[in-house]
Design an enzyme around this catalytic site. Structure first.
Site, PDB file in Angstrom:
ATOM      1  N   ASN A  10       0.867  -1.181   0.000  1.00 52.50           N
ATOM      2  CA  ASN A  10       0.000   0.000   0.000  1.00 52.50           C
ATOM      3  C   ASN A  10       0.905   1.233   0.000  1.00 52.50           C
ATOM      4  OD1 ASN A  10      -1.804   2.051   0.537  1.00 52.50           O
ATOM      5  ND2 ASN A  10      -2.327   1.337   2.591  1.00 52.50           N
ATOM      6  N   LYS A  12       0.042   4.247  -0.336  1.00 48.41           N
ATOM      7  CA  LYS A  12      -0.610   5.443   0.232  1.00 48.41           C
ATOM      8  C   LYS A  12      -0.363   6.644  -0.683  1.00 48.41           C
ATOM      9  CE  LYS A  12      -0.211   3.236   4.687  1.00 48.41           C
ATOM     10  NZ  LYS A  12      -0.124   3.335   6.136  1.00 48.41           N
ATOM     11  N   HIS A  94      -9.547   1.159   4.768  1.00 45.75           N
ATOM     12  CA  HIS A  94      -8.287   1.347   5.500  1.00 45.75           C
ATOM     13  C   HIS A  94      -8.517   2.330   6.645  1.00 45.75           C
ATOM     14  CE1 HIS A  94      -4.217   2.613   6.434  1.00 45.75           C
ATOM     15  NE2 HIS A  94      -3.807   1.484   5.862  1.00 45.75           N
ATOM     16  N   GLU A  96      -6.898   4.737   7.694  1.00 50.13           N
ATOM     17  CA  GLU A  96      -6.657   6.156   7.357  1.00 50.13           C
ATOM     18  C   GLU A  96      -7.871   6.742   6.643  1.00 50.13           C
ATOM     19  OE1 GLU A  96      -2.863   5.550   5.460  1.00 50.13           O
ATOM     20  OE2 GLU A  96      -2.017   5.010   7.415  1.00 50.13           O
ATOM     21  N   GLU A 164      -5.418  -4.809  10.610  1.00 47.49           N
ATOM     22  CA  GLU A 164      -4.404  -3.777  10.811  1.00 47.49           C
ATOM     23  C   GLU A 164      -4.723  -2.983  12.077  1.00 47.49           C
ATOM     24  OE1 GLU A 164      -2.341  -2.702   6.888  1.00 47.49           O
ATOM     25  OE2 GLU A 164      -4.110  -1.435   7.043  1.00 47.49           O
ATOM     26  N   GLY A 170       2.558   2.251  10.753  1.00 43.48           N
ATOM     27  CA  GLY A 170       3.565   3.297  10.612  1.00 43.48           C
ATOM     28  C   GLY A 170       4.284   3.656  11.903  1.00 43.48           C
ATOM     29  N   SER A 209       3.368  -2.140  10.418  1.00 43.79           N
ATOM     30  CA  SER A 209       4.800  -2.233  10.728  1.00 43.79           C
ATOM     31  C   SER A 209       5.414  -3.599  10.408  1.00 43.79           C
ATOM     32  CB  SER A 209       5.066  -1.844  12.189  1.00 43.79           C
ATOM     33  OG  SER A 209       4.723  -0.479  12.399  1.00 43.79           O
ATOM     34  N   GLY A 230       2.790  -1.218   4.263  1.00 41.64           N
ATOM     35  CA  GLY A 230       2.814   0.206   3.939  1.00 41.64           C
ATOM     36  C   GLY A 230       4.231   0.667   3.640  1.00 41.64           C
ATOM     37  N   GLY A 231       4.869   1.284   4.616  1.00 38.52           N
ATOM     38  CA  GLY A 231       6.185   1.898   4.416  1.00 38.52           C
ATOM     39  C   GLY A 231       7.203   0.986   3.745  1.00 38.52           C
TER      40      GLY A 231
HETATM   41  P1  PGA Z   1       2.856   0.255   7.617  1.00 37.84           P
HETATM   42  O1  PGA Z   1       1.372   0.473   7.027  1.00 37.84           O
HETATM   43  O2  PGA Z   1       3.363  -1.035   7.044  1.00 37.84           O
HETATM   44  O3  PGA Z   1       3.633   1.459   7.142  1.00 37.84           O
HETATM   45  O4  PGA Z   1       2.721   0.187   9.096  1.00 37.84           O
HETATM   46  C1  PGA Z   1       0.486  -0.601   6.814  1.00 37.84           C
HETATM   47  C2  PGA Z   1      -0.798  -0.099   6.210  1.00 37.84           C
HETATM   48  O5  PGA Z   1      -1.288   0.969   6.608  1.00 37.84           O
HETATM   49  O6  PGA Z   1      -1.371  -0.748   5.310  1.00 37.84           O
END
Ligand code: PGA
Length: 247
Positions: A10, A12, A94, A96, A164, A170, A209, A230-231
């Protein structure tokens, strides 16, 4: 039942057209291995990335869609548009989006129906906040999200669920492996209650994470069928190491 591992990245709101080099590095490294790999870039890159990955080991997905097929919804994108641009899947609900755009379970459910109508796999995200976990409510919160967000006609071919925990996204923090395993078993049980035997084939992803250093132990857990990253999905080396950790 054997479920094929699934790892989705993802991106983002990250990535310009120059990020295509990173995608190409991922393509070069992802060939082979029995794992479904998906990159969900910003919407501006979906068409170009879909063309670049056609017939190859990485699929392309969206990060959201509108519940309606078309109409006066400035700034929104329909599921049919994502499919038309070459996407095969879409992340929905998600945290967010739930937080930044106030998306309710009912809205997420409408989006899932729209995704299915367009032939997309829906990756439905659920997860508790830190306050909800501290209050001992994590399983109840996730059960409510599942019941509200997943339409009744769900089947394993077009539904993927991502757990999640909001406080793990994050932050570099993750639940213990015991807590992840317990939540994934809980999600599988809820799905059994909702859709019966079809629940056995639904892929359950952990997200929050996930890094090259912790992916293997998380993916080895019962009822964890892969990850939503994500990251660590922005860099080919990290993402490929996470994909390899499903083996
Ligand atoms: P992260 O994000 O791996 O950066 O923690 C995961 C996500 O929001 O899908």
């Amino acid at each position: 039942m054997t479920r094929r591992a699934f790892v989705a990245g993802n991106w983002k709101m990250n990535g310009l057209r120059a990020a295509r080099g990173e995608l190409e590095a991922m393509l070069a490294g992802a060939a082979g291995g029995d794992v479904e790999v998906l990159i969900c870039p910003p919407a501006t890159l979906i068409a170009e990335f879909s063309a670049a990955t056609a017939e190859q080991a990485i699929g392309i997905g969206g990060q959201d869609c509108h519940a309606a097929a078309s109409g006066a919804h400035t700034g929104d994108i329909s599921a049919g548009m994502l499919a038309d641009a070459g996407a095969t899947a879409v992340i929905l609900g998600h945290s967010e989006r739930r937080a930044d755009h106030g998306e309710s379970d009912a809205e997420v459910r409408g989006k899932v129906d729209a995704a299915w109508a367009a032939g997309l796999i829906a990756i439905v995200c659920v997860g508790e906040t830190e306050a909800e976990r501290d209050a001992g409510r994590a399983e109840d919160v996730v059960a409510t999200q599942l019941t509200g967000s997943v339409p009744g006609g769900a089947d394993a071919g077009r539904l993927v669920v991502a757990y999640e925990p909001v406080w793990a996204i994050g932050t570099g923090r993750t639940p213990s492996t015991a807590d992840i395993a317990a939540m994934h078993a809980h999600i599988r049980n809820r799905l059994r209650a909702m859709i019966g035997a079809e629940a056995e084939g639904v892929r359950l992803l952990y997200g929050g994470s996930v890094k090259p250093g912790n992916a293997a132990e998380i993916f080895a857990l019962d009822d964890v069928d892969g990850g939503l990253i994500g990251g660590a999905s922005l860099k080919a080396t990290d993402f490929l190491a996470i994909v390899a950790a499903t083996a």
